[in-house]
Design an enzyme around this catalytic site. Structure first.
Site, PDB file in Angstrom:
ATOM      1  CE1 TYR A  21      -3.311  -2.893   0.713  1.00 41.53           C
ATOM      2  CE2 TYR A  21      -1.980  -3.343   2.649  1.00 41.53           C
ATOM      3  CZ  TYR A  21      -2.962  -3.720   1.767  1.00 41.53           C
ATOM      4  OH  TYR A  21      -3.600  -4.917   1.937  1.00 41.53           O
ATOM      5  CE1 TYR A 149      -7.372  -6.080   3.504  1.00 45.15           C
ATOM      6  CE2 TYR A 149      -6.482  -7.861   4.842  1.00 45.15           C
ATOM      7  CZ  TYR A 149      -6.417  -7.055   3.725  1.00 45.15           C
ATOM      8  OH  TYR A 149      -5.405  -7.238   2.813  1.00 45.15           O
ATOM      9  CG  ASP A 250     -10.188 -14.201   7.316  1.00 46.05           C
ATOM     10  OD1 ASP A 250      -9.185 -14.692   7.848  1.00 46.05           O
ATOM     11  OD2 ASP A 250     -10.142 -13.242   6.516  1.00 46.05           O
ATOM     12  CE  LYS A 279      -2.710 -11.623   8.670  1.00 48.33           C
ATOM     13  NZ  LYS A 279      -1.741 -10.658   8.164  1.00 48.33           N
TER      14      LYS A 279
END
Ligand code: PMP
Length: 433
Positions: A21, A149, A250, A279
């Protein structure tokens, strides 16, 4: 010839390499890291920094861990990769055996994906193929909650927050999904069912077109580090059952102990139909994720009506090197020390951070498991704040109005104190808004 001048490398980096980003015209400052060990990063400029980020939730056992290094070394000397089409190997089998010892009973059919976003894509695909198999292809929409997200790929982006999500620019190219309001009650509020009654409306009205609900359980991470009431999740499970909608959770950020439970769903005592992990799966060594489901969903998806197979198969699926490290990291999770480690971090964070909520520049302070969050009244100047943190010997990367940490579970009391003192010092440097 290798260029080992780190300052020249930084210059090259700024001109040629995109960071997450980040602008190519006006990039944020970037620090050059030489190595990492335990809970510390060593910068090439000499500073030694206590790590508050676990490399974005991943490095739960710390860096350069002897057991994880050994697993990687042993595997690379055998093979680092072979295709997964028509072949299998010990690292994949070991990893999935360790993983399914941890997942809730019945969640034992595993698709090994190559990143968190991809595992979300696969979960969505599973849910769509499930309803095609059941000859209800009109059930192809997703419901999610605002403030979420789920990754940077297109189906995942379609269920990120539509307003504040980082992906509003792509609105025109995304499938329109359904968005329930953010949960009103926090994790710590008294449960008042009438506060969350809006949820039922979405099911009543849209269940005939809904394939699945996609949510981050308990903690909405990159969308605002909000922690919501476990009964909200319980209610979602009941509604999904009542209206025949699959529940996709998630757990990419929350999985493997981060919230104080092995998986965040345990706070609500529910099991999803499909769950995503990533992760911390390799403790941050390399990219790997998984989409996990039960026998019923797996077999339905594999029905002839939906082509007889799940339609996904990445080149690096089941990468042996990543699986070998993940198997060892999961073995360490199965050994169970994380419980005490996370509980100790939680206590210290509560003690050191919660009282900072009294400062007028701080809107809220919250701690759950090994996650500590200070929500500011105003946006944080990331570059200036990071400069301060580096001077304090800590690595913390705020975003928006959020100053937060989720350190490796192996952090010492003194190292964690260094992080929270740096946060307190940052807060006290701010003027009331
Ligand atoms: N879901 C959640 C909850 C996440 O926090 C992230 C990563 N920030 C993702 C999905 C995407 O994972 P990845 O970056 O590995 O694609």
């Amino acid at each position: 010839m290798v260029n080992d001048d780190w300052q020249q490398q930084l210059q090259f980096d700024q001109q040629h390499i995109w960071h997450p980003y980040t602008s190519m015209i006006d990039p944020l400052p970037c620090y050059h890291v030489e190595s990492a060990a335990g809970c510390e990063l060593k910068l090439s400029s000499g500073e030694q920094l206590v790590d508050g980020m676990s490399s974005w939730w991943a490095a739960i056992h710390g860096y350069n861990h002897s057991r994880l290094n050994q697993a990687a070394h042993q595997q690379i000397d055998r093979m680092s990769h072979v295709m997964f089409g028509g072949l299998t190997h010990q690292p994949a089998v070991n990893m999935v055996q360790q993983l399914t010892q941890l997942t809730p009973a019945g969640m034992d059919r595993v698709f090994i994906a190559d990143s968190g976003s991809v595992s979300v894509e696969v979960a969505i695909k599973m849910s769509l193929q499930y309803w095609v198999s059941r000859q209800r292809p009109e059930k192809n929409q997703l419901l999610t909650i605002r403030g979420g997200y789920h990754g940077d790929t297109f189906a995942a982006m379609s269920v990120c927050d539509p307003v504040n999500g980082m992906h509003h620019l792509f609105k025109h190219a995304l499938r329109n999904q359904l968005f329930a309001e953010k949960p009103k009650l926090t994790f710590w509020d008294d449960w008042q069912p009438e506060q969350e009654s809006e949820l039922r409306h979405w099911f009543e009205r849209y269940h005939q077109q809904l394939a699945a609900v996609v949510v981050e359980p308990i903690v909405q991470g990159a969308g605002g580090m909000r922690m919501y009431h476990p009964n909200y999740l319980k209610q979602l499970r009941l509604l999904c059952d009542q209206y025949e909608v699959l529940l996709i959770v998630d757990e990419i950020a929350t999985g493997f102990g981060r919230t104080g439970k092995l998986f965040a769903c345990e706070h609500a005592d529910i099991t999803a139909d499909i769950m995503c992990v990533g992760k911390a799966l390799t403790s941050g060594y390399m990219t790997l994720a998984a989409t996990i489901t039960n026998q019923h969903v797996a077999e339905t998806v594999s029905h002839a009506n939906s082509g007889g197979a799940l339609m996904h198969g990445p080149t690096f699926m089941g990468n042996p090197l990543a699986c070998a490290v993940a198997a060892e990291s999961l073995t360490m999770i199965n050994e169970g020390h994380w419980r005490q480690q996370v509980a100790t971090i939680e206590q210290q964070l509560q003690h050191d951070l919660l009282s900072l909520a009294e400062h007028p520049a701080v809107k809220d302070a919250r701690v759950l498991g090994a996650i500590g969050v200070l929500e500011m009244e105003q946006s944080i100047d990331v570059a200036a704040a990071q400069k301060k943190f580096i001077a304090h010997g800590v690595w913390i990367r705020p975003f928006g109005r959020l100053l937060y940490i989720m350190p490796p579970y192996t952090i010492s009391v003194a190292q964690l104190k260094q992080l929270t003192l740096a946060m307190a010092d940052y807060v006290s440097s701010l003027k009331p808004s």
